[in-house]
Design a protein around this motif. Structure first.
Motif, PDB file in Angstrom:
ATOM      1  N   MET A  77       0.826  -1.199   0.000  1.00  0.00           N
ATOM      2  CA  MET A  77       0.000   0.000   0.000  1.00  0.00           C
ATOM      3  C   MET A  77       0.868   1.259   0.000  1.00  0.00           C
ATOM      4  O   MET A  77       0.557   2.250  -0.673  1.00  0.00           O
ATOM      5  CB  MET A  77      -0.946  -0.004   1.206  1.00  0.00           C
ATOM      6  N   ASN A  78       1.986   1.242   0.728  1.00  0.00           N
ATOM      7  CA  ASN A  78       2.871   2.400   0.704  1.00  0.00           C
ATOM      8  C   ASN A  78       3.478   2.599  -0.682  1.00  0.00           C
ATOM      9  O   ASN A  78       3.643   3.746  -1.136  1.00  0.00           O
ATOM     10  CB  ASN A  78       3.973   2.252   1.751  1.00  0.00           C
ATOM     11  N   TYR A  79       3.802   1.510  -1.342  1.00  0.00           N
ATOM     12  CA  TYR A  79       4.303   1.620  -2.712  1.00  0.00           C
ATOM     13  C   TYR A  79       3.260   2.297  -3.608  1.00  0.00           C
ATOM     14  O   TYR A  79       3.589   3.196  -4.396  1.00  0.00           O
ATOM     15  CB  TYR A  79       4.645   0.233  -3.255  1.00  0.00           C
ATOM     16  N   GLU A  80       1.998   1.846  -3.493  1.00  0.00           N
ATOM     17  CA  GLU A  80       0.932   2.413  -4.329  1.00  0.00           C
ATOM     18  C   GLU A  80       0.727   3.898  -4.040  1.00  0.00           C
ATOM     19  O   GLU A  80       0.565   4.708  -4.965  1.00  0.00           O
ATOM     20  CB  GLU A  80      -0.368   1.640  -4.107  1.00  0.00           C
ATOM     21  N   VAL A  81       0.705   4.260  -2.774  1.00  0.00           N
ATOM     22  CA  VAL A  81       0.509   5.674  -2.424  1.00  0.00           C
ATOM     23  C   VAL A  81       1.690   6.499  -2.946  1.00  0.00           C
ATOM     24  O   VAL A  81       1.512   7.588  -3.520  1.00  0.00           O
ATOM     25  CB  VAL A  81       0.347   5.847  -0.902  1.00  0.00           C
ATOM     26  N   ARG A  82       2.896   5.967  -2.769  1.00  0.00           N
ATOM     27  CA  ARG A  82       4.095   6.695  -3.216  1.00  0.00           C
ATOM     28  C   ARG A  82       4.090   6.911  -4.726  1.00  0.00           C
ATOM     29  O   ARG A  82       4.461   7.983  -5.215  1.00  0.00           O
ATOM     30  CB  ARG A  82       5.334   5.910  -2.790  1.00  0.00           C
ATOM     31  N   ILE A 103       0.521  13.346  -1.809  1.00  0.00           N
ATOM     32  CA  ILE A 103       0.117  12.878  -0.481  1.00  0.00           C
ATOM     33  C   ILE A 103       1.310  12.244   0.225  1.00  0.00           C
ATOM     34  O   ILE A 103       1.540  12.466   1.427  1.00  0.00           O
ATOM     35  CB  ILE A 103      -1.058  11.885  -0.595  1.00  0.00           C
ATOM     36  N   TRP A 104       2.090  11.449  -0.510  1.00  0.00           N
ATOM     37  CA  TRP A 104       3.269  10.810   0.073  1.00  0.00           C
ATOM     38  C   TRP A 104       4.247  11.860   0.615  1.00  0.00           C
ATOM     39  O   TRP A 104       4.826  11.675   1.701  1.00  0.00           O
ATOM     40  CB  TRP A 104       3.953   9.931  -0.963  1.00  0.00           C
ATOM     41  N   ALA A 105       4.404  12.946  -0.087  1.00  0.00           N
ATOM     42  CA  ALA A 105       5.304  14.006   0.377  1.00  0.00           C
ATOM     43  C   ALA A 105       4.828  14.580   1.708  1.00  0.00           C
ATOM     44  O   ALA A 105       5.645  14.850   2.603  1.00  0.00           O
ATOM     45  CB  ALA A 105       5.399  15.106  -0.678  1.00  0.00           C
ATOM     46  N   GLU A 106       3.523  14.750   1.873  1.00  0.00           N
ATOM     47  CA  GLU A 106       2.990  15.263   3.143  1.00  0.00           C
ATOM     48  C   GLU A 106       3.192  14.244   4.264  1.00  0.00           C
ATOM     49  O   GLU A 106       3.509  14.610   5.402  1.00  0.00           O
ATOM     50  CB  GLU A 106       1.505  15.591   2.989  1.00  0.00           C
ATOM     51  N   ILE A 107       2.990  12.958   3.944  1.00  0.00           N
ATOM     52  CA  ILE A 107       3.206  11.911   4.945  1.00  0.00           C
ATOM     53  C   ILE A 107       4.658  11.915   5.403  1.00  0.00           C
ATOM     54  O   ILE A 107       4.960  11.888   6.609  1.00  0.00           O
ATOM     55  CB  ILE A 107       2.824  10.532   4.374  1.00  0.00           C
ATOM     56  N   MET A 108       5.587  11.968   4.462  1.00  0.00           N
ATOM     57  CA  MET A 108       7.004  11.917   4.809  1.00  0.00           C
ATOM     58  C   MET A 108       7.448  13.170   5.557  1.00  0.00           C
ATOM     59  O   MET A 108       8.341  13.096   6.429  1.00  0.00           O
ATOM     60  CB  MET A 108       7.833  11.717   3.538  1.00  0.00           C
ATOM     61  N   ALA A 109       6.847  14.291   5.251  1.00  0.00           N
ATOM     62  CA  ALA A 109       7.184  15.507   5.996  1.00  0.00           C
ATOM     63  C   ALA A 109       6.826  15.357   7.468  1.00  0.00           C
ATOM     64  O   ALA A 109       7.593  15.781   8.356  1.00  0.00           O
ATOM     65  CB  ALA A 109       6.471  16.712   5.387  1.00  0.00           C
ATOM     66  N   LEU A 110       5.689  14.757   7.746  1.00  0.00           N
ATOM     67  CA  LEU A 110       5.290  14.509   9.138  1.00  0.00           C
ATOM     68  C   LEU A 110       6.190  13.462   9.779  1.00  0.00           C
ATOM     69  O   LEU A 110       6.601  13.595  10.944  1.00  0.00           O
ATOM     70  CB  LEU A 110       3.823  14.087   9.202  1.00  0.00           C
ATOM     71  N   ARG A 111       6.520  12.413   9.034  1.00  0.00           N
ATOM     72  CA  ARG A 111       7.391  11.377   9.592  1.00  0.00           C
ATOM     73  C   ARG A 111       8.779  11.938   9.895  1.00  0.00           C
ATOM     74  O   ARG A 111       9.425  11.521  10.871  1.00  0.00           O
ATOM     75  CB  ARG A 111       7.478  10.174   8.660  1.00  0.00           C
ATOM     76  N   ASP A 112       9.233  12.855   9.082  1.00  0.00           N
ATOM     77  CA  ASP A 112      10.531  13.488   9.347  1.00  0.00           C
ATOM     78  C   ASP A 112      10.520  14.253  10.669  1.00  0.00           C
ATOM     79  O   ASP A 112      11.582  14.501  11.256  1.00  0.00           O
ATOM     80  CB  ASP A 112      10.906  14.430   8.208  1.00  0.00           C
ATOM     81  N   GLN A 113       9.326  14.624  11.137  1.00  0.00           N
ATOM     82  CA  GLN A 113       9.193  15.296  12.434  1.00  0.00           C
ATOM     83  C   GLN A 113       9.008  14.290  13.574  1.00  0.00           C
ATOM     84  O   GLN A 113       8.806  14.678  14.721  1.00  0.00           O
ATOM     85  CB  GLN A 113       7.997  16.239  12.401  1.00  0.00           C
ATOM     86  N   ALA A 149      -5.449  10.679   8.130  1.00  0.00           N
ATOM     87  CA  ALA A 149      -6.293  11.437   7.200  1.00  0.00           C
ATOM     88  C   ALA A 149      -5.657  11.495   5.816  1.00  0.00           C
ATOM     89  O   ALA A 149      -6.358  11.420   4.787  1.00  0.00           O
ATOM     90  CB  ALA A 149      -6.524  12.846   7.736  1.00  0.00           C
ATOM     91  N   LEU A 150      -4.342  11.601   5.757  1.00  0.00           N
ATOM     92  CA  LEU A 150      -3.657  11.622   4.461  1.00  0.00           C
ATOM     93  C   LEU A 150      -3.804  10.283   3.747  1.00  0.00           C
ATOM     94  O   LEU A 150      -4.106  10.231   2.549  1.00  0.00           O
ATOM     95  CB  LEU A 150      -2.176  11.973   4.660  1.00  0.00           C
ATOM     96  N   TYR A 151      -3.598   9.200   4.473  1.00  0.00           N
ATOM     97  CA  TYR A 151      -3.800   7.885   3.864  1.00  0.00           C
ATOM     98  C   TYR A 151      -5.247   7.731   3.398  1.00  0.00           C
ATOM     99  O   TYR A 151      -5.515   7.157   2.340  1.00  0.00           O
ATOM    100  CB  TYR A 151      -3.461   6.768   4.858  1.00  0.00           C
ATOM    101  N   GLY A 152      -6.168   8.232   4.185  1.00  0.00           N
ATOM    102  CA  GLY A 152      -7.578   8.104   3.833  1.00  0.00           C
ATOM    103  C   GLY A 152      -7.911   8.758   2.503  1.00  0.00           C
ATOM    104  O   GLY A 152      -8.808   8.295   1.780  1.00  0.00           O
ATOM    105  N   ARG A 153      -7.200   9.822   2.154  1.00  0.00           N
ATOM    106  CA  ARG A 153      -7.442  10.497   0.879  1.00  0.00           C
ATOM    107  C   ARG A 153      -7.053   9.619  -0.304  1.00  0.00           C
ATOM    108  O   ARG A 153      -7.587   9.768  -1.407  1.00  0.00           O
ATOM    109  CB  ARG A 153      -6.663  11.811   0.833  1.00  0.00           C
ATOM    110  N   ALA A 154      -6.137   8.693  -0.101  1.00  0.00           N
ATOM    111  CA  ALA A 154      -5.676   7.832  -1.190  1.00  0.00           C
ATOM    112  C   ALA A 154      -6.300   6.442  -1.148  1.00  0.00           C
ATOM    113  O   ALA A 154      -6.714   5.894  -2.175  1.00  0.00           O
ATOM    114  CB  ALA A 154      -4.155   7.707  -1.138  1.00  0.00           C
ATOM    115  N   LEU A 155      -6.404   5.866   0.042  1.00  0.00           N
ATOM    116  CA  LEU A 155      -6.749   4.452   0.139  1.00  0.00           C
ATOM    117  C   LEU A 155      -8.159   4.144  -0.325  1.00  0.00           C
ATOM    118  O   LEU A 155      -8.422   3.053  -0.840  1.00  0.00           O
ATOM    119  CB  LEU A 155      -6.553   3.957   1.578  1.00  0.00           C
ATOM    120  N   GLY A 156      -9.077   5.078  -0.151  1.00  0.00           N
ATOM    121  CA  GLY A 156     -10.444   4.815  -0.585  1.00  0.00           C
ATOM    122  C   GLY A 156     -10.518   4.461  -2.055  1.00  0.00           C
ATOM    123  O   GLY A 156     -11.345   3.638  -2.474  1.00  0.00           O
ATOM    124  N   GLU A 157      -9.653   5.041  -2.865  1.00  0.00           N
ATOM    125  CA  GLU A 157      -9.660   4.765  -4.295  1.00  0.00           C
ATOM    126  C   GLU A 157      -8.923   3.477  -4.639  1.00  0.00           C
ATOM    127  O   GLU A 157      -9.176   2.869  -5.680  1.00  0.00           O
ATOM    128  CB  GLU A 157      -9.044   5.953  -5.044  1.00  0.00           C
TER     129      GLU A 157
END
Length: 307
Positions: free
Chosen positions: A147-152, A158-168, A179-187
Motif C-alpha cells: 500500500m505504501n508503494y501504491e501511495v508513493r 500525499i506521500w510528500a505530506e506523509i514523509m514531511a510529518l514522519r521526518d518530524q 487522514a492523508l492515507y484516507g485520501r488515497a486508500l479509498g480509491e
C-alpha cells in the motif's frame, strides 16, 4: 415476513461471553456460515445486503467481534488479539448450538478464522479465505509495504505530506497521517474508484470503525510495521496437516491482498483440498465488483461441502 439484507441490521441480539456481550444477527436457514469481518475494528454492517445471496440455502451468522460494531469494548487493548477473537467465534458457535460451522474470513477476518482453525478444527466444515491474509508477514507485505508503494507511486503529493510529518517523528497512528492515507486508500480498494456500488454504513457512534482495535492489532505505527498483538502470527506449522476443504478468493487488482498472497496461503495448506479463484475484474471486494460470479463460486463450494 423474513427480513433480508439491510432490513436485518440492528434487529439481532447478544450472547454473553467472558469478555462481555457480543452482537450477532442471523439470516436464512440451512448449514451455518459465519462471516468473520475485516478491519480490524470494523463491524459487519457493510456486508449487508450482499451476502444475502447465500441465505437461500444457508443460515448466515453476522457478528461483531471484540471492540467492533455493537460488541463490547475492552479496557486492556492487548485483549484485542487473535486468540480472543477465535474464542469469540467458538462462544458464538456453542451459544447457537451448531456442531460444525463454515467460516468466511474477509480481508483481516481471515486471520481470526485461521486462528480458529488452529484451535477448533473439529468444528469447521469448510473455510473460505476471501481476499484475506495468512500471517503477520503477509499483512506487512500487503497492507503496509504494497500500500505504501501504491501511495508513493500514484499519490506523490500525499506521500510528500506523509514523509514531511514522519521526518518530524510523527507515527502513522497520528490522525493527521491517517487522514492523508484516507485520501488515497479509498480509491485503491476498487478496480474503478469512480463507478462502484456504495457500501451500507449505518449512522451512530457504535457503528463507526474503532481505531483502538486497529492500533492494538497492528501497532502504534500501523502503516509502517506490525508491532501489535498480530506480531509474530504465523500458523503455517499448525496447519501443515489441516485437511478441511478451503476456498481461497482473490481479486486480480487487489493492492492490499494481491493474488501473490493468495498463492502463499494455498502453498501453506499442503494437505487440505484447496481451490483458488481469482476474479479478473475485481480489487479488494469481488463480492461487490463481481457479485454474481463471486456468490456463484462461494455457493457452489459450500453446497459441495454440504453434500
Amino acid at each position: 415476513m423474513t427480513k433480508t439484507g439491510t432490513d436485518l441490521h440492528g434487529t439481532g441480539t447478544f450472547i454473553d461471553t467472558r469478555f462481555g456481550q457480543i452482537y450477532y444477527e442471523t439470516e436464512g436457514e440451512g448449514p451455518p456460515v459465519f462471516l468473520v469481518s475485516g478491519g480490524p475494528g470494523t463491524g459487519h454492517a457493510h456486508y449487508h445486503p450482499w451476502f444475502s445471496a447465500l441465505a437461500d440455502r444457508h443460515q448466515l451468522v453476522y457478528f461483531d467481534n471484540l471492540g467492533a460494531g455493537r460488541s463490547v469494548r475492552m479496557d486492556d487493548p492487548t485483549d484485542y488479539n487473535l486468540a480472543n477473537y477465535a474464542e469469540v467465534i467458538e462462544a458464538l458457535r456453542k451459544a447457537l448450538g451448531f456442531e460444525k460451522i463454515s467460516l468466511i474470513g474477509l480481508s483481516f477476518g481471515s486471520l481470526p478464522a485461521l486462528a480458529y482453525a488452529v484451535t477448533f478444527r473439529q468444528h469447521i466444515a469448510a473455510l473460505v479465505i476471501s481476499n484475506g491474509h495468512f500471517s503477520a508477514q503477509t499483512w506487512q507485505q500487503g497492507n503496509i509495504d504494497n500500500m505504501n508503494y501504491e501511495v508513493r507511486q500514484l499519490f506523490p503529493e500525499i506521500w510528500a505530506e506523509i514523509m514531511a510529518l514522519r521526518d518530524q517523528g510523527v507515527l502513522s497512528s497520528d490522525m493527521r497521517i491517517q487522514a492523508l492515507y484516507g485520501r488515497a486508500l479509498g480509491e485503491l480498494f476498487w478496480v474503478d474508484p469512480w463507478d462502484h456500488p456504495g457500501l451500507f454504513r449505518p449512522e451512530g457512534a457504535e457503528e463507526a470503525d474503532n481505531f483502538d482495535v486497529y492500533r492494538a492489532f497492528v501497532g502504534d505505527d500501523p502503516e509502517w510495521e506490525v508491532t501489535g498483538t498480530l506480531k509474530g502470527f504465523n500458523p503455517t506449522a499448525q496447519l501443515a496437516d489441516f485437511d478441511v476443504p478451503t476456498l481461497i478468493v482473490s481479486g486480480r487488482y487487489d493492492r492490499i491482498t494481491p493474488p501473490s498472497i493468495a498463492v502463499q496461503i494455498k502453498e501453506a495448506l499442503p494437505v487440505a483440498p484447496v481451490t483458488l479463484e481469482i476474479f479478473e475484474r475485481s480489487a479488494h471486494r469481488p463480492w461487490v465488483e463481481e457479485a454474481d460470479l463471486y456468490f456463484e463460486c462461494v455457493s457452489a463450494f459450500l453446497e459441495d461441502i454440504d453434500g
